[in-house]
Design an enzyme around this catalytic site. Sequence first.
Site, PDB file in Angstrom:
ATOM      1  CG  ASN A   7      -1.878   1.132   1.264  1.00 12.37           C
ATOM      2  OD1 ASN A   7      -1.817   2.025   0.417  1.00 12.37           O
ATOM      3  ND2 ASN A   7      -2.777   1.121   2.227  1.00 12.37           N
ATOM      4  CE  LYS A  14      -0.507   2.142   6.221  1.00 10.65           C
ATOM      5  NZ  LYS A  14      -1.884   2.185   6.427  1.00 10.65           N
ATOM      6  NE  ARG A  91      -6.329   1.584  -0.126  1.00 15.71           N
ATOM      7  CZ  ARG A  91      -6.314   2.753   0.479  1.00 15.71           C
ATOM      8  NH1 ARG A  91      -5.204   3.213   1.021  1.00 15.71           N
ATOM      9  NH2 ARG A  91      -7.404   3.479   0.563  1.00 15.71           N
ATOM     10  CG  HIS A 180     -13.270   2.999   2.964  1.00 12.85           C
ATOM     11  ND1 HIS A 180     -14.048   3.974   3.550  1.00 12.85           N
ATOM     12  CD2 HIS A 180     -11.994   3.317   3.259  1.00 12.85           C
ATOM     13  CE1 HIS A 180     -13.270   4.857   4.169  1.00 12.85           C
ATOM     14  NE2 HIS A 180     -12.013   4.472   3.997  1.00 12.85           N
ATOM     15  CG  HIS A 208     -14.280   1.251   6.378  1.00 12.21           C
ATOM     16  ND1 HIS A 208     -13.436   0.187   6.151  1.00 12.21           N
ATOM     17  CD2 HIS A 208     -13.480   2.309   6.657  1.00 12.21           C
ATOM     18  CE1 HIS A 208     -12.188   0.589   6.297  1.00 12.21           C
ATOM     19  NE2 HIS A 208     -12.189   1.881   6.590  1.00 12.21           N
ATOM     20  CB  ILE A 209     -16.769   4.282  11.359  1.00  9.59           C
ATOM     21  CG1 ILE A 209     -17.880   3.231  11.398  1.00  9.59           C
ATOM     22  CG2 ILE A 209     -17.379   5.625  11.100  1.00  9.59           C
ATOM     23  CD1 ILE A 209     -18.907   3.558  12.439  1.00  9.59           C
ATOM     24  N   GLY A 210     -13.386   4.542  10.291  1.00  7.12           N
ATOM     25  CA  GLY A 210     -12.029   4.673  10.825  1.00  7.12           C
ATOM     26  C   GLY A 210     -11.670   6.141  10.735  1.00  7.12           C
ATOM     27  CG  ASN A 211      -7.914   8.998  10.553  1.00  7.75           C
ATOM     28  OD1 ASN A 211      -8.601   9.870  11.071  1.00  7.75           O
ATOM     29  ND2 ASN A 211      -6.604   9.035  10.514  1.00  7.75           N
ATOM     30  NE  ARG A 241     -10.788  12.101   4.446  1.00  8.22           N
ATOM     31  CZ  ARG A 241     -10.667  10.829   4.058  1.00  8.22           C
ATOM     32  NH1 ARG A 241     -11.554  10.307   3.242  1.00  8.22           N
ATOM     33  NH2 ARG A 241      -9.677  10.100   4.483  1.00  8.22           N
ATOM     34  NE  ARG A 285      -7.400   5.714  19.605  1.00  5.22           N
ATOM     35  CZ  ARG A 285      -6.465   5.107  18.888  1.00  5.22           C
ATOM     36  NH1 ARG A 285      -5.997   3.949  19.260  1.00  5.22           N
ATOM     37  NH2 ARG A 285      -5.989   5.664  17.795  1.00  5.22           N
ATOM     38  N   GLY A 331     -11.318   1.214  12.617  1.00  6.56           N
ATOM     39  CA  GLY A 331     -10.893   1.658  13.947  1.00  6.56           C
ATOM     40  C   GLY A 331     -12.008   2.015  14.917  1.00  6.56           C
ATOM     41  CD  GLU A 385      -9.176  -1.476   3.768  1.00  5.01           C
ATOM     42  OE1 GLU A 385      -8.764  -1.182   4.904  1.00  5.01           O
ATOM     43  OE2 GLU A 385      -9.518  -0.624   2.943  1.00  5.01           O
TER      44      GLU A 385
HETATM   45  P1  AMP Z   1      -8.493   3.215  10.988  1.00  2.66           P
HETATM   46  O1  AMP Z   1      -8.463   4.342   9.989  1.00  2.66           O
HETATM   47  O2  AMP Z   1      -9.475   2.142  10.624  1.00  2.66           O
HETATM   48  O3  AMP Z   1      -7.151   2.692  11.338  1.00  2.66           O
HETATM   49  O4  AMP Z   1      -9.073   3.862  12.320  1.00  2.66           O
HETATM   50  C1  AMP Z   1      -8.317   4.729  13.090  1.00  2.66           C
HETATM   51  C2  AMP Z   1      -9.222   5.456  14.051  1.00  2.66           C
HETATM   52  O5  AMP Z   1      -9.938   4.532  14.875  1.00  2.66           O
HETATM   53  C3  AMP Z   1      -8.467   6.310  15.066  1.00  2.66           C
HETATM   54  O6  AMP Z   1      -8.187   7.573  14.539  1.00  2.66           O
HETATM   55  C4  AMP Z   1      -9.453   6.407  16.201  1.00  2.66           C
HETATM   56  O7  AMP Z   1     -10.268   7.529  15.972  1.00  2.66           O
HETATM   57  C5  AMP Z   1     -10.315   5.175  16.071  1.00  2.66           C
HETATM   58  N1  AMP Z   1     -10.162   4.269  17.221  1.00  2.66           N
HETATM   59  C6  AMP Z   1      -9.222   3.323  17.417  1.00  2.66           C
HETATM   60  N2  AMP Z   1      -9.404   2.721  18.611  1.00  2.66           N
HETATM   61  C7  AMP Z   1     -10.482   3.290  19.198  1.00  2.66           C
HETATM   62  C8  AMP Z   1     -11.188   3.107  20.429  1.00  2.66           C
HETATM   63  N3  AMP Z   1     -10.820   2.209  21.320  1.00  2.66           N
HETATM   64  N4  AMP Z   1     -12.269   3.887  20.654  1.00  2.66           N
HETATM   65  C9  AMP Z   1     -12.656   4.819  19.761  1.00  2.66           C
HETATM   66  N5  AMP Z   1     -12.046   5.026  18.580  1.00  2.66           N
HETATM   67  C10 AMP Z   1     -10.976   4.279  18.291  1.00  2.66           C
END
Ligand code: AMP
Length: 398
Positions: A7, A14, A91, A180, A208-211, A241, A285, A331, A385
């Site tokens: 990636n 990565k 990717r 995604h 899909h809820i991450g960054n 965003r 977090r 995340g 992924e």
């Molecule tokens: P990702 O882009 O899927 O790697 O997600 C990263 C994001 O997941 C981080 O910026 C955090 O906002 C969120 N995250 C990770 N661990 C936790 C947690 N224990 N509680 C809440 N949000 C989390």
Amino acid sequence: MNILVINAGSSSLKYQLYSMLDESVLSKGRVERIGMETAILTHETAGKPEIREVNEILDHTTAIRKVLEMLLHKEHGSIRAVSEINAVGHRVVHGGEVFSSSVIVTDEVKREIKKLFDLAPLHNPAHMMGIDAIEINLAAILQVVVFDTAFHQSMPAKSYLYPIPMSLYHKHKVRRYGFHGTSHEYVSRRAAAFIEKPLDELKLITCHIGNGASCAAIVNGQTLDTSMGLTPLEGLMMGTRSGDLDPAIVPYTMGKEDLTLNEVNSMLNKHSGLIAISGISSDMREVEKAMGEGDKNAKLAFEMYEYRLRKYIGAYVAAMNGLDVLIFTAGVGENSVLLRQTVCRQLTFFGVELDEELNQVRSSQERRISTSQSKVQVLVIPTNEELMIARETYRLVK
Ligand code: AMP
């Protein structure tokens, strides 16, 4: 067969080396700060301690050379010769309308990816540097590209078109692509396997809820709709965003604040979302922690984030006229007990019944968090992924 998954970003890269015999990760790592004298390579081989090196790595070709040296390293490596790498999977964020599935890299494929640079200026050029770097280091090895947009190419025109002059679509391919896709596809398949039902009989919503964050309405294993659009800016509120907003805000703020197009673009992509509202962090977090300590802005940021996600879920239930499975991943989706709880507690109208105890369990396993009576099953499915890219590469080259 061993497959190296890459990636490549503009200043980072990565990698994971998979043995496809048992889909195990032999080694993995990342190179950060490519282009600098103090680039950092972090590498880990299964069963061995992680190592970290600081080197001058000025380009992707050098980064890949260093990665190969690590993979071959007597103490820290996992292979003895480069010939033990049978193929490389990359990717690629944007596949436009040309690529609706993964493909083996050819000169023609590279030309098409280059044509898409305008649509993903931050991503596709970096992926191309990764592909070229592998070609330079490993000559004739087979390479496969797996697109973030490919899975969503099943969307019907009513979902992917914007209600703006059609000439913009015909001339410039302005439409919804969605991102995604590799993750949405992976978790939807895993969810069907988990509940032991055929995917093509299910209506799912994958969150899909991450960054970055997006959700998708998936019917018969295909995307009916997804929240990200022409770019990954549309849809849900994210770490930095904005997600959805009135498009008129762009010219209005440009006028009022004397902003250039680049500045407004940067504001919406890098200085909006959780960080803008909480004033604390783009990391959920941190926002949750501050909210727990009574910070009002953090609370508002969390409420907006959750509310906007829940509105999308509601819209997708209507779009599909039903819902069998709601999936949380990435995340925030995998780890935030509070977010899942807040969302699910207010979806009872749709037949979602959260099992509060199961939701509290912290685990990296696939799991159900709804009660056994819940009409809609709610699952937490950790995304993967890289494994999906390894599988796609294996499927195409074997
Ligand atoms: P990702 O882009 O899927 O790697 O997600 C990263 C994001 O997941 C981080 O910026 C955090 O906002 C969120 N995250 C990770 N661990 C936790 C947690 N224990 N509680 C809440 N949000 C989390």
